[in-house]
Design an enzyme around this catalytic site. Structure first.
Site, PDB file in Angstrom:
ATOM      1  N   ASP A 327       0.829  -1.203   0.000  1.00 26.06           N
ATOM      2  CA  ASP A 327       0.000   0.000   0.000  1.00 26.06           C
ATOM      3  C   ASP A 327       0.867   1.258   0.000  1.00 26.06           C
ATOM      4  O   ASP A 327       2.022   1.235   0.444  1.00 26.06           O
ATOM      5  CB  ASP A 327      -0.848  -0.043   1.284  1.00 26.06           C
ATOM      6  CG  ASP A 327      -1.876   1.052   1.342  1.00 26.06           C
ATOM      7  OD1 ASP A 327      -2.697   1.132   0.417  1.00 26.06           O
ATOM      8  OD2 ASP A 327      -1.878   1.828   2.319  1.00 26.06           O
ATOM      9  N   GLU A 356       1.591   0.060  -4.803  1.00 27.82           N
ATOM     10  CA  GLU A 356       0.578   1.061  -5.151  1.00 27.82           C
ATOM     11  C   GLU A 356       1.292   2.407  -5.246  1.00 27.82           C
ATOM     12  O   GLU A 356       1.584   3.041  -4.234  1.00 27.82           O
ATOM     13  CB  GLU A 356      -0.514   1.122  -4.085  1.00 27.82           C
ATOM     14  CG  GLU A 356      -1.611   2.124  -4.443  1.00 27.82           C
ATOM     15  CD  GLU A 356      -2.374   2.680  -3.240  1.00 27.82           C
ATOM     16  OE1 GLU A 356      -3.535   3.049  -3.412  1.00 27.82           O
ATOM     17  OE2 GLU A 356      -1.802   2.756  -2.131  1.00 27.82           O
TER      18      GLU A 356
END
Ligand SMILES: [Ca+2]
Ligand SMILES: [Ca+2]
Length: 612
Positions: A327, A356
């Site tokens: 993330d 990400e």
């Protein structure tokens, strides 16, 4: 002489009281790891003033690191080749008396563990938000000790979906042609509210009890493998949840990035690579908090960095996962993330990690892929990226009139930027995810456009990723709140009137879409041309985009017509590829195409042709 003795003496100043919290992290490790070092964090009232004893053959104490908070102690160990698997005890002593005993296991690695193969372009990833997919165990919807209780009517509440629900539907997922699962984070999120998404972790070593247990997660990975599905674990290193157990009693003030008052990140990720960026802006991007409930972890603290690196390796080794989705990749300290990625890849050289990295343009994104030729020499060591620029191009390309740089030309132009990336085939391509909206909504609920997008994802370079519910045309406007794009999957809850797993109550259009996706991705699954084939594309004309994937002597031709008219194609244009083939087969209909000199593609339709 015994090789392994930990014998540490500390002056006892305060006796720890009885009813207290003790923690040891990691709770276990393995023999035979490439990196023999191990850092153990011990937690307990005044443990820093106690004597720690452990007699574990083959384990050598290298150093003890004290931190400002006496409730912690960090041990740096080396697991020598003499170490043997077993269950051991680490004793906490005060005035010669044992006041606590930590169990600690050394396990044997599974054979082939280091060589495990991560996801790659041969895979199709199916993304699931576990709280919203299927409730396989209604008994764990609300759990003692967990603040937030289930409320299926609350859009941002806990709905009760869990790991058991996923286990029960692995065959359904595999049937769609998926070969990998990515679950939004499954670790404990014991926050007061809105904890269902999983991105506010409050215990890095525990599966959220409302989703299951550590053991069940391991069983889910094993069951997934049996169904031909790899598992990609979603991890977060930029922040933890504000209710993380250590937040009330940090090892040191610099464990998190702190400011005199709450300071939010400016989310300006471009400042990190920007050669002209001010320190002020860059600092705010990296050290500001992602949200009020998400304290920013300081990866420049070497104890925390080692803790997090080990945590990732622990989950890989413990549960058997095949990949990581990281993330908010650029938000933590870049050098720390680089050390993390290289440590994981050193231990598992064939593994894969996708970051990400949320940019709308390719130049900024490419900075973050491993071995990018960056001016400042930065090498992220991150193998794979989420291809956000392509996602945003998809949202526009099928919705606008064709022009010099609009319509399907937009897709062509994005792919033309691939010279920026060391490894474009190792990018994850997607039209939607839990943040980036539902593509059916973007496409004005035009199922013809939706099919074009799916045909594109299945055949373009990279690793395609679908979002649960794509196959039944789940819609929803994410700009009006995330709850709109994280709906419960119909049929996942006992008593649901519509059940997409069985087909009960779904529309004909949904049924046809499921069949379309299943056929498309099951074909992709068995054809290496679509995994590893070279992409050759032609500048779109009249909003018809034609490209080929070519591998050895095989090729697949793709025709995407985003115009409202049927088009007959000027086939001689494609002779540089077509000259090698004499006939083809329409992949979606199974019909033979004996003559490649004349081809038509219907209005708003896709043709995928296997060339012979
Ligand atoms: Ca449940
Ligand atoms: Ca940060």
């Amino acid at each position: 002489m015994k090789k392994s003795l930990l014998l540490l003496f500390f002056l006892l100043l305060v006796l720890p009281h009885n009813a207290q919290e003790w923690r040891i992290e990691p709770p276990s490790w393995w023999t035979g790891m490439k990196d023999p070092s191990l850092q153990i964090m011990l937690y307990g009232k005044n443990i820093g003033k106690c004597e720690i004893k452990a007699d574990i053959p083959g384990l050598q104490l290298k150093s003890i690191v004290s931190v400002p908070n006496p409730d912690y102690q960090f041990l740096n160990l080396e697991i020598t080749s003499e170490a043997r698997p077993g269950d051991f005890q680490i004793l906490v002593q005060s005035k010669g008396k044992t006041i606590h005993s930590f169990p600690f296991a050394l396990n044997e690695r599974k054979s082939g563990s280091a060589a495990r193969k991560g996801f790659d372009a041969s895979d199709m990833i199916y993304l699931i938000m576990p709280d919203r997919f299927a409730n396989g165990d209604p008994n764990n919807d609300s759990m003692p000790g967990m603040t937030e209780k289930a409320d299926r009517n609350a859009p941002y509440g806990r709905h009760g979906g869990d790991l058991q629900g996923i286990i029960q539907h692995l065959d359904y997922i595999a049937g769609l042609g998926a070969t990998a699962l990515w679950l939004n984070p499954v670790l404990e999120n014991n926050q007061e509210h809105s904890s269902y998404h999983g991105y506010s972790i409050t215990d890095f070593y525990r599966i959220d009890p409302r989703l299951g247990t550590n053991e069940l997660f391991r069983e889910m990975v094993e069951a997934s493998h049996k169904n031909g599905l790899k598992v990609i674990m979603d991890m977060v290193m930029n922040h933890c949840g504000s209710k993380h157990w250590w937040m009330n009693n940090l090892p040191s003030p610099d464990w998190i990035n702190q400011f005199p008052a709450f300071t939010r990140s400016n989310y300006r990720l471009s400042t990190i690579a920007d050669p002209h960026a001010s320190e002020y802006d860059r600092n705010l991007a990296l050290r500001g908090w992602f949200d009020l409930t998400m304290p920013d972890l300081n990866l420049q603290n070497p104890l925390l960095l080692k803790y997090l690196i080990q945590n990732s390796i622990w989950w890989i080794e413990y549960s058997g996962i095949d990949g990581i989705r990281m993330d908010t990749y650029p938000y933590p300290d870049p050098e720390g993330m680089k050390k993390w990625a290289s440590a994981v890849m050193r231990e598992y050289p064939n593994f894969n990690i996708v970051g990400e990295v949320w940019f709308t343009d390719n130049a900024k994104l490419s900075y973050w892929q491993k071995k990018a030729p960056n001016l400042n020499g930065f090498n992220s060591c991150l193998p794979s990226l989420m291809d956000f620029p392509l996602t945003f191009a998809i949202h526009k390309a099928f919705n606008e009139p064709p022009g010099w740089e609009t319509g399907l030309q937009r897709l062509y132009d994005i792919l033309a930027d691939d010279f920026l990336f060391p490894e474009p085939d190792n990018m994850v391509v997607f039209a939607e995810n839990h943040d980036a909206g539902r593509v059916f909504e973007y496409l004005g609920k035009d199922v013809r456009k939706f099919r074009l997008v799916m045909a594109f994802l299945a055949t373009v370079r990279g690793i395609p990723q679908l979002y649960y519910g794509s196959e039944i045309l789940m819609a929803g406007d994410g700009t009006r709140g995330h709850a709109n794009i994280r709906q419960d999957f119909p049929g996942g809850w006992p008593g649901d009137s519509v059940n997409a797993f069985t087909g009960k109550g779904i529309t004909r259009q949904q049924k046809e879409t499921t069949a379309f996706i299943s056929r498309l991705f099951n074909y992709r699954k068995i054809n290496p041309v679509l995994h590893y084939g070279k992409l050759v594309h032609f500048v779109p004309e009249n909003n018809v985009y034609v490209y080929f994937r070519i591998l050895n002597n095989r090729a697949v031709m793709v025709l995407l017509n985003a115009s409202e008219e049927e088009r007959e194609l000027p086939m001689e244009k494609y002779n540089e590829v077509l000259n090698l083939f004499s006939s083809g087969k329409d992949v979606m209909t199974g019909k033979d195409i004996p003559d490649l000199t004349r081809l038509k593609v219907g209005a708003m339709d896709a043709k995928i042709i296997e060339l012979n």
